[in-house]
Motif scaffolding. Structure first.
Motif, short mmCIF file in Angstrom:
data_model
loop_
_atom_site.label_atom_id
_atom_site.label_comp_id
_atom_site.label_asym_id
_atom_site.label_seq_id
_atom_site.Cartn_x
_atom_site.Cartn_y
_atom_site.Cartn_z
N LYS A 130 0.83 -1.21 0.00
CA LYS A 130 0.00 0.00 0.00
C LYS A 130 0.87 1.26 0.00
N PHE A 131 0.68 2.09 -1.01
CA PHE A 131 1.39 3.36 -1.10
C PHE A 131 0.50 4.49 -0.59
N ARG A 132 1.12 5.55 -0.11
CA ARG A 132 0.37 6.73 0.33
C ARG A 132 -0.17 7.48 -0.89
N ASN A 180 7.15 5.11 -7.31
CA ASN A 180 7.20 4.27 -8.50
C ASN A 180 6.90 2.83 -8.10
N LYS A 181 5.70 2.37 -8.43
CA LYS A 181 5.27 1.04 -7.99
C LYS A 181 6.02 -0.08 -8.69
N LYS A 182 6.76 0.24 -9.76
CA LYS A 182 7.55 -0.78 -10.43
C LYS A 182 8.70 -1.26 -9.56
N ILE A 183 9.09 -0.42 -8.63
CA ILE A 183 10.16 -0.80 -7.70
C ILE A 183 9.61 -0.77 -6.27
N GLU A 184 8.37 -1.29 -6.12
CA GLU A 184 7.69 -1.20 -4.83
C GLU A 184 8.46 -1.91 -3.71
N PHE A 200 10.77 0.49 -1.88
CA PHE A 200 10.07 1.33 -0.90
C PHE A 200 9.68 0.51 0.33
N PHE A 201 9.32 -0.74 0.10
CA PHE A 201 8.94 -1.64 1.20
C PHE A 201 10.11 -1.81 2.16
N PHE A 202 11.30 -2.06 1.62
CA PHE A 202 12.45 -2.26 2.49
C PHE A 202 12.93 -0.96 3.13
#
Length: 259
Positions: A8-10, A29-33, A36-38
């Motif tokens: 889940k992104f803001r 950029n959800k392609k490299i989600e 962001f998770f880490f």
């Protein structure tokens, strides 16, 4: 599966996001989600690992109900990939950060093992180690049971007391009398929370002639509720009430029971 959005992104320009949402107020950029998770994982405390996982799992399940296994599979895979990535790094370039990230990832991985009911991505060595722990636990339980059996065997009689065949009701009558005996001071001589102790004692330590006494048969003489009407044939006949147990109320010092 490749088109799934797992995390889940803001929302863009949301200045009050949930602390576990990913990205910043402009860029995500959800392609490299997984990056962001880490990044978020490295920011939170260790005791937040499972709540963090569950937060994103719930987001995923809203769009893909029943896919708990798929979500856990994906997370475990990206975690292992990231661990392998850091292991390949030249630790001397940024040793502190590399070691910190590895520590967080392994801690997160261990936390996920607690909810990994499918044994996903677990190596054969880990599975065998867990199985060995289970076996050791079973062996310990078996040894404890053996000790209990050994202790119980001490109290087992080598032989049973043989009644004259057909005179089982005579013994039953005496036991029933013992249950009713009252001492001169008003206290009952014997107490038992249930009748099972009495009929099991008879079945375990007595024989009717040369035959063992059936537990089902002897139980009928000792109903849990004494107001219950006995099963036909389980009432001691008057002809089998051969003895009467009495307490001499006049002799309070000796208090002898006589037949």
């Amino acid at each position: 599966m490749a088109n799934y959005s797992y995390f889940k992104f803001r929302k863009r320009f949301d200045f009050n996001p949930h602390p576990y949402e990913l990205g910043n107020f402009m860029v995500f950029n959800k392609k490299i989600e997984s990056n962001f998770f880490f990044n978020k994982l490295f920011e939170i405390q260790e005791n937040e690992h499972i709540p963090f996982f569950i937060f994103h799992q719930q987001f995923f399940l809203l769009k893909h109900p029943g896919e708990e296994k798929q979500f856990l599979t994906y997370v475990l895979e990206v975690v292992q990939d990231r661990i392998n990535y850091y292991k390949r790094q030249d630790v001397y370039k940024d040793a502190e950060r590399t070691l910190f990230n590895l520590s967080v990832l392994k801690s997160f991985q261990s936390a996920l093992d607690e909810i990994n009911i499918w044994n996903l991505n677990k190596s054969l060595e880990v599975l065998l180690a867990n199985k060995e722990i289970e076996i050791a636990s079973y062996k310990q339980e078996i040894e404890l049971l053996k000790e209990k059996l050994k202790t119980a065997a001490i109290y087992n009689a080598d032989t049973k007391i043989r009644l004259i065949e057909g005179k089982l009701p005579v013994l039953v009558d005496l036991i029933q009398q013992i249950q009713k005996l009252t001492l001169p001071d008003g206290r009952k001589l014997t107490k038992s929370q249930s009748q099972s102790a009495w009929y099991k004692m008879i079945a375990k330590y007595f024989q009717n002639g040369e035959k063992d006494i059936s537990l089902e048969t002897i139980r009928n003489y000792f109903p849990a509720n004494k107001e219950t009407t006995l099963i036909k044939g389980s009432e001691v006949a008057e002809s089998d009430k051969l003895f009467t147990i009495n307490i001499n109320p006049l002799n309070s010092t000796s208090q002898k029971s006589v037949l």
